[in-house]
Design an enzyme around this catalytic site. Structure first.
Site, short mmCIF file in Angstrom:
data_model
loop_
_atom_site.label_atom_id
_atom_site.label_comp_id
_atom_site.label_asym_id
_atom_site.label_seq_id
_atom_site.Cartn_x
_atom_site.Cartn_y
_atom_site.Cartn_z
CB THR A 1 -0.93 0.02 1.23
OG1 THR A 1 -1.78 -1.13 1.17
CG2 THR A 1 -1.78 1.28 1.24
CE LYS B 1 -5.29 -1.66 1.79
NZ LYS B 1 -3.96 -2.28 1.85
CE LYS C 1 2.32 1.81 4.70
NZ LYS C 1 1.79 0.98 3.57
#
Length: 299
Positions: A102, A177, A245
């Site tokens: 990701t 995502k 993150k």
């Protein structure tokens, strides 16, 4: 196409909580698999199953026909792909590069352009499903890139996942995502608050889940992570630090598009407090600890 894929050598970079299972599915399917990870001990199980170790990503890229990466952060993606010692500079012309980390949509677009200059095919293909999805080869895989490259790699992606969808051009997988993480971010707050409420009301949270887990409140987090919260199991299927993150990337991307995401901002702030309390390497379900601490609800 199936026969052609069967002859391809798979290179896998990153064999952590999810990557190890993902790479293992190719070994079980009879593929020759090359692996590299910063800590060789994390690859020992795969090596015992027949994978071949490579000392650098460059060495792996020179031999593999398909290079799949599953690393931690965008800066890790840049490190393994770019520069003279990176994957792009060392991969064979015609190779396929699939980053399943990701990462930033803008970085995915950059990798695509750099790969194209060298006659390589690049796809961004982040996943959802956590450690369980990786283990059971039931990941959701969100893909960005050219249709031809996707069509060629789709059979390989389906070795790792059951829901594999091309979302658009370069970066589209990463944007999708971000939609996934934005949804989870607020959902996790709801799951934790429901458990805290149940305990404060004197209810058995397990029985509460039995009722609400099949109704309109149903979600993956409620079914899979709430039981871990109640049991005090905070082992990582997905790390708190990686969730932070991802949320930072989503916030950055949203702001670039002029979009407000207050739910995401709240969730990120709670997870950052949790990490500051030493929980960054716990699973995301450890968010319940914030509520235990703030609301005085005992496990």
């Amino acid at each position: 196409m199936a026969e052609q894929n069967a002859k391809r050598i798979i290179g896998f970079v990153g064999t952590g909580v999810m990557g190890k299972s993902m790479a293992g599915h190719f070994l079980k399917a009879g593929y020759q698999v090359l692996v590299y990870t910063r800590s060789k001990e994390k690859a020992e199980e795969l090596l015992a199953q027949g994978a071949a170790w490579k000392d650098t990503v460059a060495a792996l890229a020179r031999e593999a026909d398909v290079v799949i990466t599953m690393v931690g952060y965008p800066h890790d993606v840049e490190e393994v792909y770019l520069g003279e010692a990176g994957i792009i500079a060392n991969a064979k012309p015609g190779s396929y590069l699939i980053d399943m980390t990701t990462s930033k949509p803008t970085l995915a677009q950059k990798l695509y352009e750099e790969a194209k200059k060298r006659g390589l095919y690049s796809l961004d293909a982040p996943v959802s499903g956590g450690d369980i999805g990786a283990r059971d080869a039931r990941l959701t895989i969100m893909v960005g890139g050219d249709e031809d490259a996707f069509a060629e790699m789709e059979p390989l992606l389906k070795i790792m996942g059951t829901n594999v969808i091309l979302q658009g051009g370069p970066g589209a997988g990463q944007h999708t995502k971000m939609c996934n993480q934005i949804t989870i971010a607020s959902n996790m707050i709801g799951v934790c608050e429901a458990i805290a409420y149940a305990k404060r009301a004197g209810l058995d949270p397990v029985r509460v889940l039995d009722s609400i887990g099949t109704g309109a409140a149903a979600s993956w987090s409620l079914s899979n992570l709430a039981p871990r919260m109640i049991a005090g199991n905070f082992a990582p299927g997905f790390y708190v630090k990686h969730m932070i993150k991802d949320m930072a990337i989503a916030l950055e991307s949203a702001k670039e598009m002029g979009l407000l995401t207050p739910g995401l901002e709240l969730s990120k702030s709670l997870y950052e407090e949790l990490a500051a309390d030493g929980e960054e390497n716990s699973g995301t379900q450890a968010l319940i600890k914030w509520y235990e601490k703030q609301l005085g609800v005992n496990q």
